[in-house]
Design a protein around this motif. Sequence first.
Motif, PDB file in Angstrom:
ATOM      1  N   UNK A 115     -16.172 -22.552  22.480  1.00  0.00           N
ATOM      2  CA  UNK A 115     -16.525 -22.834  23.679  1.00  0.00           C
ATOM      3  C   UNK A 115     -16.003 -21.908  24.618  1.00  0.00           C
ATOM      4  N   UNK A 116     -14.748 -21.525  24.746  1.00  0.00           N
ATOM      5  CA  UNK A 116     -13.956 -20.765  25.513  1.00  0.00           C
ATOM      6  C   UNK A 116     -14.713 -19.363  25.306  1.00  0.00           C
ATOM      7  N   UNK A 117     -15.022 -19.010  24.250  1.00  0.00           N
ATOM      8  CA  UNK A 117     -15.585 -17.775  24.174  1.00  0.00           C
ATOM      9  C   UNK A 117     -17.129 -17.689  24.884  1.00  0.00           C
ATOM     10  N   UNK A 118     -17.696 -18.760  24.469  1.00  0.00           N
ATOM     11  CA  UNK A 118     -19.229 -18.702  25.186  1.00  0.00           C
ATOM     12  C   UNK A 118     -19.109 -18.782  26.599  1.00  0.00           C
ATOM     13  N   UNK A 119     -17.895 -19.335  27.219  1.00  0.00           N
ATOM     14  CA  UNK A 119     -17.879 -19.812  28.786  1.00  0.00           C
ATOM     15  C   UNK A 119     -17.450 -18.398  29.300  1.00  0.00           C
ATOM     16  N   UNK A 120     -16.559 -17.477  28.618  1.00  0.00           N
ATOM     17  CA  UNK A 120     -16.090 -16.431  29.304  1.00  0.00           C
ATOM     18  C   UNK A 120     -16.537 -15.064  29.066  1.00  0.00           C
ATOM     19  N   UNK A 121     -16.935 -14.965  27.952  1.00  0.00           N
ATOM     20  CA  UNK A 121     -17.246 -13.580  27.136  1.00  0.00           C
ATOM     21  C   UNK A 121     -18.581 -13.199  27.767  1.00  0.00           C
ATOM     22  N   UNK A 122     -18.548 -11.751  28.218  1.00  0.00           N
ATOM     23  CA  UNK A 122     -19.710 -11.239  28.752  1.00  0.00           C
ATOM     24  C   UNK A 122     -20.705 -10.850  27.520  1.00  0.00           C
ATOM     25  N   UNK A 123     -20.217 -10.805  26.443  1.00  0.00           N
ATOM     26  CA  UNK A 123     -20.959 -10.354  25.432  1.00  0.00           C
ATOM     27  C   UNK A 123     -22.309 -11.345  25.060  1.00  0.00           C
ATOM     28  N   UNK A 124     -22.031 -12.550  25.413  1.00  0.00           N
ATOM     29  CA  UNK A 124     -22.974 -13.557  25.258  1.00  0.00           C
ATOM     30  C   UNK A 124     -23.615 -14.012  26.562  1.00  0.00           C
ATOM     31  N   UNK A 125     -23.258 -13.622  27.678  1.00  0.00           N
ATOM     32  CA  UNK A 125     -23.717 -13.992  28.841  1.00  0.00           C
ATOM     33  C   UNK A 125     -25.174 -14.145  29.028  1.00  0.00           C
ATOM     34  N   UNK A 126     -26.080 -13.272  28.235  1.00  0.00           N
ATOM     35  CA  UNK A 126     -27.409 -13.393  28.184  1.00  0.00           C
ATOM     36  C   UNK A 126     -27.992 -14.559  27.656  1.00  0.00           C
ATOM     37  N   UNK A 127     -27.210 -15.520  26.770  1.00  0.00           N
ATOM     38  CA  UNK A 127     -27.430 -16.510  26.596  1.00  0.00           C
ATOM     39  C   UNK A 127     -27.598 -17.864  27.173  1.00  0.00           C
ATOM     40  N   UNK A 128     -26.752 -17.768  28.177  1.00  0.00           N
ATOM     41  CA  UNK A 128     -26.780 -18.859  29.221  1.00  0.00           C
ATOM     42  C   UNK A 128     -27.972 -19.256  29.802  1.00  0.00           C
ATOM     43  N   UNK A 129     -28.167 -20.618  29.492  1.00  0.00           N
ATOM     44  CA  UNK A 129     -29.440 -21.307  29.764  1.00  0.00           C
ATOM     45  C   UNK A 129     -29.996 -21.093  31.177  1.00  0.00           C
ATOM     46  N   UNK A 130     -28.763 -21.410  32.145  1.00  0.00           N
ATOM     47  CA  UNK A 130     -29.433 -21.462  33.727  1.00  0.00           C
ATOM     48  C   UNK A 130     -29.832 -19.764  34.171  1.00  0.00           C
TER      49      UNK A 130
END
Length: 263
Positions: A115-130
């Motif tokens: 959760x923290x990785x998904x919340x902070x990492x820029x690697x997966x920022x493109x997966x953000x729903x909003x």
Amino acid sequence: MKHKILLVIFSGINLCAYSQKVIKDQAIIYQEERMVYKQWDKNKFTPVFKWYNPGSYAAYAATWLLHPDYKNGEDLRPLRPGGEQTQRLALAAAMQVTSDYYKKEADTLRNTALTEFMNYSGTVSALDPLYNLYYKKELAPLDNIVANAFLNVTPDVVLYMADSGAYSWYLTQMNSLKERYDNARVVDLDRGQRILLYHRIMLEYRKYAANWKYKLSMAKVMLTYQQKMKNKIENTAAYFSNPTKTDDQIMNDILKNRKNFNP
């Protein structure tokens, strides 16, 4: 006749030799029960000496007088309450509970880390729903600034904006926004702060885009006005450059073409 009688006798002996008899010895049954878990009843240690049956003494003596510690000793069943196998099973159950607890704890830590990785990492920022539902679409023009600068614009306006320096201003502002936008997508940052960055960039982009559209519209108006002024000058020079016309003829031509003087 004698051969037939002998055949019948031998056949009977053969059948008796291959027949089976079920042996049910209660002493063996009790011993098997004592060897596992079922019972350790002191009254079930057979054979038992009976005073009214002298024949039972020999079996009793051969069994229990030679092994007094077994009969009179403690319960040796491995699955008795408190027995070795019972303790091992209880320990195994306790270890299983502990293992499940640590597994649950490890899973919790793993899920928290993800959760923290998904919340902070820029690697997966493109997966953000909003981001995918809103900001990606709103900020898409920043991915191709040059192609979106002069959509549905005539060549003369393009040339005028380039000569006037307005296009240079537009590229400077948009490239600055694009650099901030690219950094916001790849930098390790809290998701809420990343969304706020997207929003600020979007508001600034809308302001610059509106200003750019205004400049394009004003450039078009300016070019139209310049063309009309050029036409007026050319028409006026044509009127006054013809020496063969009299003053009355020149005045009549001016009155006929007076609409050309209107902006």
